[in-house]
Design an enzyme around this catalytic site. Structure first.
Site, mmCIF file in Angstrom:
data_model
loop_
_atom_site.group_PDB
_atom_site.id
_atom_site.type_symbol
_atom_site.label_atom_id
_atom_site.label_comp_id
_atom_site.label_asym_id
_atom_site.label_seq_id
_atom_site.Cartn_x
_atom_site.Cartn_y
_atom_site.Cartn_z
ATOM 1 N N HIS A 133 0.846 -1.209 0.000
ATOM 2 C CA HIS A 133 0.000 0.000 0.000
ATOM 3 C C HIS A 133 0.874 1.248 0.000
ATOM 4 O O HIS A 133 0.886 1.999 0.989
ATOM 5 C CB HIS A 133 -0.924 0.021 1.218
ATOM 6 N N ASN A 223 -11.105 -11.061 3.509
ATOM 7 C CA ASN A 223 -9.786 -10.751 4.068
ATOM 8 C C ASN A 223 -8.771 -11.816 3.657
ATOM 9 O O ASN A 223 -8.276 -11.799 2.538
ATOM 10 C CB ASN A 223 -9.956 -10.614 5.590
HETATM 11 CA CA LIG Z 1 -5.439 -9.774 6.499
#
Ligand SMILES: [Ca+2]
Ligand SMILES: [Ca+2]
Length: 354
Positions: A133, A223
């Site tokens: 990120h 997730n």
């Molecule tokens: Ca995760």
């Protein structure tokens, strides 16, 4: 008349907000405390104090660890430095965490590693795929692992308009992977709205250089992701719906839903026990404590094992549980022939001999 309408609308609005706040508390297990389950032979891993959000282990016992994640809404105790990848050899008597050097061609200053997945090609070259990120965007970085030099050579950055808010990946071939998108909105306040309204707008993506497509959708916040030992099934965790989905993988990479296992805890990353095929799930027993961090009442940790995943009646056992006095915010657990390594979003890492 106008006043009456206004008051009615105001009342309805307040009632909705109140009802949603109760729903958020329920979804995050805000009043749950964990019962401790602590194996005898555990110690904190030296040098891993600022997160170990995801871990992936090679068949040889080398564990890659992503560390130093900066994630909106989550505390971070680390120095204001970029993230790193660590390596631990789980064959050693007392495995040490060793930081891996990264080649200079890569922008290390903005490195913010999240989910990871290893891939070994036919000539046994090891590649590490890392969700990154940089400046809060999402990319997937491909590194080649140089075992002798203990280093990572950066090969490629993958970006795509569908690779948004990526949490985790599982590599299934050269430059082919499944990725999870954990939020629909990228604005932090809109993600809170998304959570409060229980929108199910997140998805699993298949990426290859030739084709990128959504292969499973309708998740609240998807997730962790991993693949079964026989490579026929994909397992994904929906953290806010507190469950694990088993999806069947097809030759064209499409996924079809097979079943859902409810766990009652907020499931983060998933790994597989190489000896049994069981799923190890790093879980957040009370995510309200994670989001609303208080050092006096910290978030705990919980690791579940799902046995016989594909049978009619999988059974679930607790490998580890702690109220946060030892380990806070467990996000992943790996096992390797009787050893257990547990990582966290922003806290320490725990190593146990079972
Ligand atoms: Ca995760
Ligand atoms: Ca992973």
């Amino acid at each position: 008349m106008g006043k009456l309408v206004l008051l009615t609308l105001l009342g309805a609005g307040l009632a909705l907000i109140g009802e949603r706040l109760v729903a958020i508390r329920r979804r995050t297990n805000a009043s749950r405390e964990v019962e401790p389950v602590e194996p005898q032979n555990c110690h904190l891993v030296e040098g891993l104090g600022y997160g170990s959000e995801d871990i992936d282990v090679l068949p040889s016992g080398l564990a890659f660890i992503s560390s130093g994640l900066k994630y909106p809404g989550m505390v971070n105790f680390g120095p204001d430095e970029p993230g790193q990848i660590f390596l631990m050899d789980l064959n050693e008597q007392n495995p040490r965490a060793q930081v891996l050097n990264i080649s200079d061609s890569f922008d290390k200053a903005s490195f913010n590693p999240h989910g990871i997945s290893t891939f070994m090609d036919k000539d046994h070259t090891v590649y590490l795929y890392v969700v990154n990120h940089p400046n809060m965007k999402s990319t997937v970085e491909i590194f080649k692992f140089e075992e002798r030099q203990r280093s990572l050579v950066h090969l490629k950055t993958i970006q795509h308009k569908l690779l948004i808010s990526v949490n985790d990946i599982v590599v299934v071939g050269p430059e082919q992977f499944y990725a999870t998108r954990d939020h629909y909105f990228t604005n932090f306040f809109l993600t809170l709205f998304e959570m409060a309204m229980e929108l199910h707008w997140t998805y699993v993506l298949f990426y290859s250089p030739r084709e990128v497509k959504v292969v499973a959708k309708g998740f609240s916040s998807v997730n962790g992701i991993t693949i079964s030992l026989d490579k026929k099934y994909i397992y994904v965790a929906d953290i806010l719906d507190k469950n694990i989905h088993v999806l069947k993988k097809h030759d064209n990479w499409d996924l079809t839903p097979l079943k859902v296992m409810q766990l009652g805890t907020l499931v983060d990353n998933l790994t597989i026990d190489p000896d049994t095929g069981d799923i190890l799930a790093g879980c957040h027993p009370n995510a309200m404590k994670l989001l609303n961090y208080n050092p006096e009442d910290p978030p705990g940790s919980e690791v579940l094992r799902i046995h016989n995943v594909l049978s009619e009646q999988p059974s679930i056992s607790t490998e580890y549980a702690n109220n946060g006095s030892v380990l806070q915010g467990s996000s992943v657990a790996v096992v390797y022939h009787g050893k257990l390594l547990i990582g966290t979003v922003f806290h320490k890492a725990l190593y146990c001999v079972l």
